[in-house]
Design a protein around this motif. Structure first.
Motif, mmCIF file in Angstrom:
data_model
loop_
_atom_site.group_PDB
_atom_site.id
_atom_site.type_symbol
_atom_site.label_atom_id
_atom_site.label_comp_id
_atom_site.label_asym_id
_atom_site.label_seq_id
_atom_site.Cartn_x
_atom_site.Cartn_y
_atom_site.Cartn_z
ATOM 1 N N ASP A 12 4.488 1.557 1.277
ATOM 2 C CA ASP A 12 6.026 1.255 0.707
ATOM 3 C C ASP A 12 6.545 0.467 1.289
ATOM 4 O O ASP A 12 6.453 0.295 1.942
ATOM 5 N N VAL A 13 7.834 0.419 0.469
ATOM 6 C CA VAL A 13 9.019 -0.610 1.431
ATOM 7 C C VAL A 13 10.222 -0.304 1.407
ATOM 8 O O VAL A 13 10.141 1.635 0.727
ATOM 9 N N PRO A 14 10.580 -0.548 2.149
ATOM 10 C CA PRO A 14 12.276 0.467 2.589
ATOM 11 C C PRO A 14 13.301 0.402 1.612
ATOM 12 O O PRO A 14 13.733 1.134 1.549
ATOM 13 N N TRP A 15 12.886 0.069 0.237
ATOM 14 C CA TRP A 15 14.324 0.102 -1.203
ATOM 15 C C TRP A 15 13.294 0.894 -1.927
ATOM 16 O O TRP A 15 14.142 0.673 -3.216
ATOM 17 N N ALA A 61 3.139 2.331 -6.459
ATOM 18 C CA ALA A 61 3.747 1.451 -5.059
ATOM 19 C C ALA A 61 4.656 2.584 -4.484
ATOM 20 O O ALA A 61 6.171 1.377 -4.558
ATOM 21 N N GLN A 62 4.968 3.447 -4.761
ATOM 22 C CA GLN A 62 5.007 4.057 -3.630
ATOM 23 C C GLN A 62 4.473 5.043 -2.815
ATOM 24 O O GLN A 62 3.466 5.667 -2.995
ATOM 25 N N MET A 63 4.928 5.815 -1.133
ATOM 26 C CA MET A 63 3.778 7.012 -0.663
ATOM 27 C C MET A 63 4.047 8.229 -2.199
ATOM 28 O O MET A 63 4.518 8.524 -2.339
ATOM 29 N N ASN A 64 3.234 8.632 -2.024
ATOM 30 C CA ASN A 64 2.977 10.222 -2.672
ATOM 31 C C ASN A 64 3.850 11.337 -1.941
ATOM 32 O O ASN A 64 3.914 11.199 -0.987
ATOM 33 N N ARG A 65 4.009 11.903 -3.201
ATOM 34 C CA ARG A 65 4.586 13.014 -2.797
ATOM 35 C C ARG A 65 4.643 13.979 -2.161
ATOM 36 O O ARG A 65 5.187 14.177 -1.284
ATOM 37 N N ARG A 66 3.859 14.810 -1.681
ATOM 38 C CA ARG A 66 2.889 14.962 -0.427
ATOM 39 C C ARG A 66 3.208 14.377 1.002
ATOM 40 O O ARG A 66 4.100 15.282 1.766
ATOM 41 N N ALA A 67 3.198 13.257 0.819
ATOM 42 C CA ALA A 67 3.249 12.772 1.940
ATOM 43 C C ALA A 67 4.659 11.896 2.717
ATOM 44 O O ALA A 67 4.960 12.565 3.759
#
Length: 218
Positions: A147-150, A117-123
């Motif tokens: 992903d969300v801003p928070w 539920a968030q962008m992956n680490r490499r990105a």
């Protein structure tokens, strides 16, 4: 100081090119200075339709998965593929805005694993480096972040690069939920800029994302 404003738009086309007439009409009506298109198919009709409206765009150094279209000349460019096969991409350019000066426009489509539920680490690492390497100027970061801003990773990027979000981000996904959607398509700006308003254009298209429009001022 000189004050001014401009509008931006960000849209995930979801690998489709048909049934975009309503979105095109909205762009022509709102006349955003910059438009980011994500998840484009190579040779998509939508690319040519926007090239007919906007005189400048980021180059296709690799697959034209993501493009920034601009009313202003773009003085440099980044075109970074994040995940071959997934199509994640970061594109960037700098425009000289009368009364504002140099503005760095960074467009992103960052992949994510659903269970994270968030962008992956490499990105996150690549986006962080692109932002660090930008030339002097204000920054406009737009895109589909999955992903969300928070979130923890998005929050760290915003803190590290002194970027701010809209007070009430517009929900963009899935489009069928309208204003109840999740704000995974977003806009962030440097402290010298203000996000006056955002709205999601959720009229029916072939995408499962609503298009995001935002008014930026200084």
């Amino acid at each position: 100081p000189t004050r001014g404003e401009f509008q931006i738009a960000s849209y995930n086309a979801y690998h489709q090119s048909g049934n975009q007439d309503r979105f095109l009409r909205e762009v022509k009506a709102q006349q955003p200075a910059f438009v980011l298109l994500n998840e484009l198919n190579p040779g998509a009709e939508l690319i040519q339709q926007f090239a007919d409206i906007y005189p400048y765009q980021t180059p296709c150094q690799q697959a034209c998965h993501s493009l920034i279209f601009s009313t202003y000349p773009l003085r440099f460019s980044h075109d970074i593929e994040l995940h071959p096969g997934w199509g994640g991409k970061i594109v960037a350019g700098q425009a000289l805005i009368p009364g504002l000066g140099p503005l760095n426009i960074v467009g992103a489509h960052t992949p994510a694993k659903i269970w994270q539920a968030q962008m992956n680490r490499r990105a996150k690492l690549v986006l962080d480096q692109v932002l660090r390497d930008l030339p002097v100027g204000k920054t406009l970061l737009i895109g589909d972040f999955n992903d969300v801003p928070w979130s923890r990773r998005m929050g760290q990027i915003l803190r590290d690069h002194q970027l701010k979000s809209a007070f009430w981000p517009a929900g963009t996904w899935p489009r069928a939920l309208g204003s109840w959607g999740v704000p995974i398509d977003a806009v962030f700006v440097s402290p010298q800029l203000r996000i006056e308003q955002t709205h999601a254009f959720s009229e029916e298209t072939t995408s499962n994302h609503s298009a995001l429009f935002a008014q930026i001022s200084w």
